[in-house]
Scaffold this motif. Sequence first.
Motif, PDB file in Angstrom:
ATOM      1  N   ALA A  48       0.828  -1.201   0.000  1.00  0.00           N
ATOM      2  CA  ALA A  48       0.000   0.000   0.000  1.00  0.00           C
ATOM      3  C   ALA A  48       0.865   1.255   0.000  1.00  0.00           C
ATOM      4  CB  ALA A  48      -0.933  -0.003   1.209  1.00  0.00           C
ATOM      5  N   HIS A  49       1.960   1.227   0.744  1.00  0.00           N
ATOM      6  CA  HIS A  49       2.866   2.378   0.772  1.00  0.00           C
ATOM      7  C   HIS A  49       3.519   2.586  -0.587  1.00  0.00           C
ATOM      8  CE1 HIS A  49       6.548   4.678   1.599  1.00  0.00           C
ATOM      9  NE2 HIS A  49       5.795   5.281   2.499  1.00  0.00           N
ATOM     10  N   GLU A  50       3.845   1.511  -1.255  1.00  0.00           N
ATOM     11  CA  GLU A  50       4.512   1.594  -2.555  1.00  0.00           C
ATOM     12  C   GLU A  50       3.553   1.852  -3.713  1.00  0.00           C
ATOM     13  OE1 GLU A  50       6.717  -2.068  -2.722  1.00  0.00           O
ATOM     14  OE2 GLU A  50       8.200  -1.355  -1.274  1.00  0.00           O
ATOM     15  N   SER A  51       2.248   1.825  -3.457  1.00  0.00           N
ATOM     16  CA  SER A  51       1.267   1.983  -4.532  1.00  0.00           C
ATOM     17  C   SER A  51       1.370   3.359  -5.188  1.00  0.00           C
ATOM     18  CB  SER A  51      -0.154   1.790  -3.998  1.00  0.00           C
ATOM     19  OG  SER A  51      -0.544   2.912  -3.208  1.00  0.00           O
ATOM     20  N   GLU A  52       0.976   3.414  -6.435  1.00  0.00           N
ATOM     21  CA  GLU A  52       0.998   4.673  -7.182  1.00  0.00           C
ATOM     22  C   GLU A  52       0.115   5.717  -6.512  1.00  0.00           C
ATOM     23  OE1 GLU A  52      -0.288   6.261 -11.599  1.00  0.00           O
ATOM     24  OE2 GLU A  52       0.468   4.213 -11.414  1.00  0.00           O
ATOM     25  N   ALA A  53      -1.041   5.302  -6.036  1.00  0.00           N
ATOM     26  CA  ALA A  53      -1.971   6.242  -5.407  1.00  0.00           C
ATOM     27  C   ALA A  53      -1.378   6.857  -4.138  1.00  0.00           C
ATOM     28  CB  ALA A  53      -3.297   5.543  -5.089  1.00  0.00           C
ATOM     29  N   TYR A  54      -0.716   6.045  -3.316  1.00  0.00           N
ATOM     30  CA  TYR A  54      -0.143   6.598  -2.089  1.00  0.00           C
ATOM     31  C   TYR A  54       1.086   7.447  -2.401  1.00  0.00           C
ATOM     32  CZ  TYR A  54       1.387   7.381   2.606  1.00  0.00           C
ATOM     33  OH  TYR A  54       1.755   8.013   3.767  1.00  0.00           O
ATOM     34  N   GLN A  55       1.860   7.072  -3.387  1.00  0.00           N
ATOM     35  CA  GLN A  55       3.011   7.883  -3.772  1.00  0.00           C
ATOM     36  C   GLN A  55       2.560   9.268  -4.243  1.00  0.00           C
ATOM     37  OE1 GLN A  55       6.333   7.085  -3.232  1.00  0.00           O
ATOM     38  NE2 GLN A  55       5.286   5.499  -2.045  1.00  0.00           N
ATOM     39  N   GLU A  56       1.404   9.320  -4.907  1.00  0.00           N
ATOM     40  CA  GLU A  56       0.841  10.612  -5.327  1.00  0.00           C
ATOM     41  C   GLU A  56       0.489  11.454  -4.097  1.00  0.00           C
ATOM     42  OE1 GLU A  56      -3.077  12.288  -7.709  1.00  0.00           O
ATOM     43  OE2 GLU A  56      -2.389  10.250  -8.108  1.00  0.00           O
ATOM     44  N   ALA A  57      -0.041  10.811  -3.065  1.00  0.00           N
ATOM     45  CA  ALA A  57      -0.360  11.521  -1.816  1.00  0.00           C
ATOM     46  C   ALA A  57       0.906  12.079  -1.181  1.00  0.00           C
ATOM     47  CB  ALA A  57      -1.088  10.586  -0.851  1.00  0.00           C
TER      48      ALA A  57
END
Length: 97
Positions: A69-78
């Motif tokens: 989840a931390h490495e996900s694209e969506a969280y990286q955008e956050a």
Amino acid sequence: MAKGYWVSAYHTISDPEKLAAYNKLAGPAVQAGGGRLLARGGRIVAHDAGIAERTVLIEFDSFEQAIAAHESEAYQEALVALSDGVERDFRIIEGID
């Protein structure tokens, strides 16, 4: 299987607008990654060398899920939206099986 947890302690919040932008993106990213918000900014009693500061605790079904989840694209955008808006101590920890 041991659960995984995100633990964030916010030492300083220098830009509340960046934190608000992060929160808007991070919430859906965490949910999409299987995370469940357990605590956020509630009452705190600090002991020993602890500091009473905003703390966030998120639970995942596994340590691996928490990392993904931390490495996900969506969280990286956050994280890009947050940038230098806060100083925090962020950890991913494995629970006791």
